[in-house]
Design a protein around this motif. Sequence first.
Motif, PDB file in Angstrom:
ATOM      1  N   ARG A 147       1.006  -0.935   0.076  1.00 48.46           N
ATOM      2  CA  ARG A 147       0.069   0.011   0.062  1.00 48.46           C
ATOM      3  C   ARG A 147       0.906   1.288  -0.124  1.00 48.46           C
ATOM      4  O   ARG A 147       0.499   2.286  -0.685  1.00 48.46           O
ATOM      5  CB  ARG A 147      -0.988   0.068   1.038  1.00 48.46           C
ATOM      6  CG  ARG A 147      -2.014  -1.243   1.183  1.00 48.46           C
ATOM      7  CD  ARG A 147      -3.170  -0.672   0.236  1.00 48.46           C
ATOM      8  NE  ARG A 147      -4.160  -1.745   0.324  1.00 48.46           N
ATOM      9  CZ  ARG A 147      -4.313  -2.793  -0.525  1.00 48.46           C
ATOM     10  NH1 ARG A 147      -3.759  -2.748  -1.821  1.00 48.46           N
ATOM     11  NH2 ARG A 147      -5.477  -3.666  -0.571  1.00 48.46           N
ATOM     12  N   TYR A 148       2.138   1.210   0.577  1.00 49.30           N
ATOM     13  CA  TYR A 148       2.928   2.344   0.770  1.00 49.30           C
ATOM     14  C   TYR A 148       3.304   2.728  -0.592  1.00 49.30           C
ATOM     15  O   TYR A 148       3.421   3.766  -1.059  1.00 49.30           O
ATOM     16  CB  TYR A 148       4.093   2.023   1.706  1.00 49.30           C
ATOM     17  CG  TYR A 148       5.351   2.979   1.522  1.00 49.30           C
ATOM     18  CD1 TYR A 148       5.249   4.220   2.367  1.00 49.30           C
ATOM     19  CD2 TYR A 148       6.531   2.600   0.769  1.00 49.30           C
ATOM     20  CE1 TYR A 148       6.429   4.819   2.362  1.00 49.30           C
ATOM     21  CE2 TYR A 148       7.572   3.493   0.681  1.00 49.30           C
ATOM     22  CZ  TYR A 148       7.450   4.767   1.505  1.00 49.30           C
ATOM     23  OH  TYR A 148       8.496   5.427   1.533  1.00 49.30           O
ATOM     24  N   ASP A 149       3.987   1.541  -1.542  1.00 50.42           N
ATOM     25  CA  ASP A 149       4.313   1.677  -2.649  1.00 50.42           C
ATOM     26  C   ASP A 149       3.318   2.230  -3.631  1.00 50.42           C
ATOM     27  O   ASP A 149       3.556   3.081  -4.566  1.00 50.42           O
ATOM     28  CB  ASP A 149       5.011   0.515  -3.269  1.00 50.42           C
ATOM     29  CG  ASP A 149       6.352  -0.119  -2.375  1.00 50.42           C
ATOM     30  OD1 ASP A 149       7.055   1.020  -2.067  1.00 50.42           O
ATOM     31  OD2 ASP A 149       6.540  -1.273  -2.303  1.00 50.42           O
ATOM     32  N   GLU A 150       2.023   1.685  -3.477  1.00 48.35           N
ATOM     33  CA  GLU A 150       1.136   2.109  -4.311  1.00 48.35           C
ATOM     34  C   GLU A 150       0.799   3.622  -4.208  1.00 48.35           C
ATOM     35  O   GLU A 150       0.556   4.375  -5.052  1.00 48.35           O
ATOM     36  CB  GLU A 150      -0.300   1.545  -4.110  1.00 48.35           C
ATOM     37  CG  GLU A 150      -0.518   0.171  -4.430  1.00 48.35           C
ATOM     38  CD  GLU A 150      -1.702  -0.571  -4.262  1.00 48.35           C
ATOM     39  OE1 GLU A 150      -2.144  -1.358  -4.666  1.00 48.35           O
ATOM     40  OE2 GLU A 150      -2.491  -0.074  -3.100  1.00 48.35           O
ATOM     41  N   ALA A 151       0.880   4.145  -2.901  1.00 47.71           N
ATOM     42  CA  ALA A 151       0.672   5.530  -2.777  1.00 47.71           C
ATOM     43  C   ALA A 151       1.982   6.482  -3.251  1.00 47.71           C
ATOM     44  O   ALA A 151       1.773   7.601  -3.806  1.00 47.71           O
ATOM     45  CB  ALA A 151       0.622   5.796  -1.126  1.00 47.71           C
ATOM     46  N   ARG A 152       2.859   5.990  -3.359  1.00 47.97           N
ATOM     47  CA  ARG A 152       4.217   6.730  -3.884  1.00 47.97           C
ATOM     48  C   ARG A 152       3.796   6.721  -5.326  1.00 47.97           C
ATOM     49  O   ARG A 152       4.442   7.852  -5.882  1.00 47.97           O
ATOM     50  CB  ARG A 152       5.438   5.846  -3.473  1.00 47.97           C
ATOM     51  CG  ARG A 152       5.838   6.053  -2.083  1.00 47.97           C
ATOM     52  CD  ARG A 152       7.262   5.429  -2.035  1.00 47.97           C
ATOM     53  NE  ARG A 152       8.256   6.238  -2.596  1.00 47.97           N
ATOM     54  CZ  ARG A 152       9.340   6.300  -2.816  1.00 47.97           C
ATOM     55  NH1 ARG A 152      10.079   5.229  -2.347  1.00 47.97           N
ATOM     56  NH2 ARG A 152      10.415   7.066  -3.554  1.00 47.97           N
ATOM     57  N   ARG A 153       3.313   5.641  -5.967  1.00 48.85           N
ATOM     58  CA  ARG A 153       3.256   5.983  -7.415  1.00 48.85           C
ATOM     59  C   ARG A 153       2.031   6.921  -7.843  1.00 48.85           C
ATOM     60  O   ARG A 153       2.058   7.104  -9.210  1.00 48.85           O
ATOM     61  CB  ARG A 153       2.940   4.610  -8.032  1.00 48.85           C
ATOM     62  CG  ARG A 153       4.100   3.556  -7.842  1.00 48.85           C
ATOM     63  CD  ARG A 153       3.915   2.343  -8.691  1.00 48.85           C
ATOM     64  NE  ARG A 153       3.009   1.330  -8.290  1.00 48.85           N
ATOM     65  CZ  ARG A 153       3.030   0.558  -7.433  1.00 48.85           C
ATOM     66  NH1 ARG A 153       4.278   0.370  -6.842  1.00 48.85           N
ATOM     67  NH2 ARG A 153       2.054  -0.249  -7.090  1.00 48.85           N
ATOM     68  N   THR A 154       1.134   6.866  -6.978  1.00 48.23           N
ATOM     69  CA  THR A 154      -0.358   7.871  -7.406  1.00 48.23           C
ATOM     70  C   THR A 154      -0.018   9.239  -7.435  1.00 48.23           C
ATOM     71  O   THR A 154       0.865   9.675  -6.741  1.00 48.23           O
ATOM     72  CB  THR A 154      -1.430   7.386  -6.584  1.00 48.23           C
ATOM     73  OG1 THR A 154      -1.118   7.661  -5.178  1.00 48.23           O
ATOM     74  CG2 THR A 154      -1.731   5.921  -6.724  1.00 48.23           C
TER      75      THR A 154
END
Length: 253
Positions: free
Chosen positions: A239-246
């Motif tokens: 979820r952290y990595d998802e947030a970084r990409r958005t």
Amino acid sequence: MSAPTLLIVAHGSRDPRHAATVDALRARVRSLRPGLRVEAAFLEFNAPRVSQVLARLAERGADAGDQVIALPLLLTRAFHAKSDIPAVLREATARHPRLSVRQAAVLGPSPLLVDALERRLYEAGLRPADRRSTGVVLAAAGSTDPEAIAVIAEIAREWRHTGWCAVRPAFASASLPRTEDAVRALRAEGVARVAVAPYVIAPGRLPDRIARGAEAAGADVLSDVLGPAPELARLLLHRYDEARRTVPVPLTA
């Protein structure tokens, strides 16, 4: 530019086991990604509070930009994720305008959570060969939010298709059926073995209520809460990595 800090935002509880579980989960996340700064904070009951951690981060003078990703330690997108956490984050960023904060998605639903549920069931004594003769009660905390309740029901439907005899949702508060009612319903349908799988992260009042319901109805197996399961730690990083990409969006009012 350094990676944003991961701030795990937990609800908090008067039960000391709650904070201890959050700390153990934070330690596991850190072990999976050395070098990443991982903090934990609470909405209420426990310290440090979210505002305190964000103030400390702001005082250290991070450059403008993506600095903090606040990740709700929540399994469904209910009131805390929709209202409480955004409000706390808005207040903190208003006080510290150079502190850039974005809110990540809640943890569920995710196949990793189902993997963690099954890990706990097997640790409680079930074997893979028991799946076809075992009905599972997916026991969540409960919510007044229809979206959250619908998500739990959908997880139960999808999990049923992986080989379990039956999977039924139940709730410790706010919604029906209760854990004991779901266990008894499976018994009435002739299910040979009934297991209760708490769909909660940390011990506390509602998980204890789930356990009492399982015992009162004579469930054969009661698994532990998800706790610092390795699958849960991996999901936090996902979820952290998802947030970084958005693309960042304003925290909603």
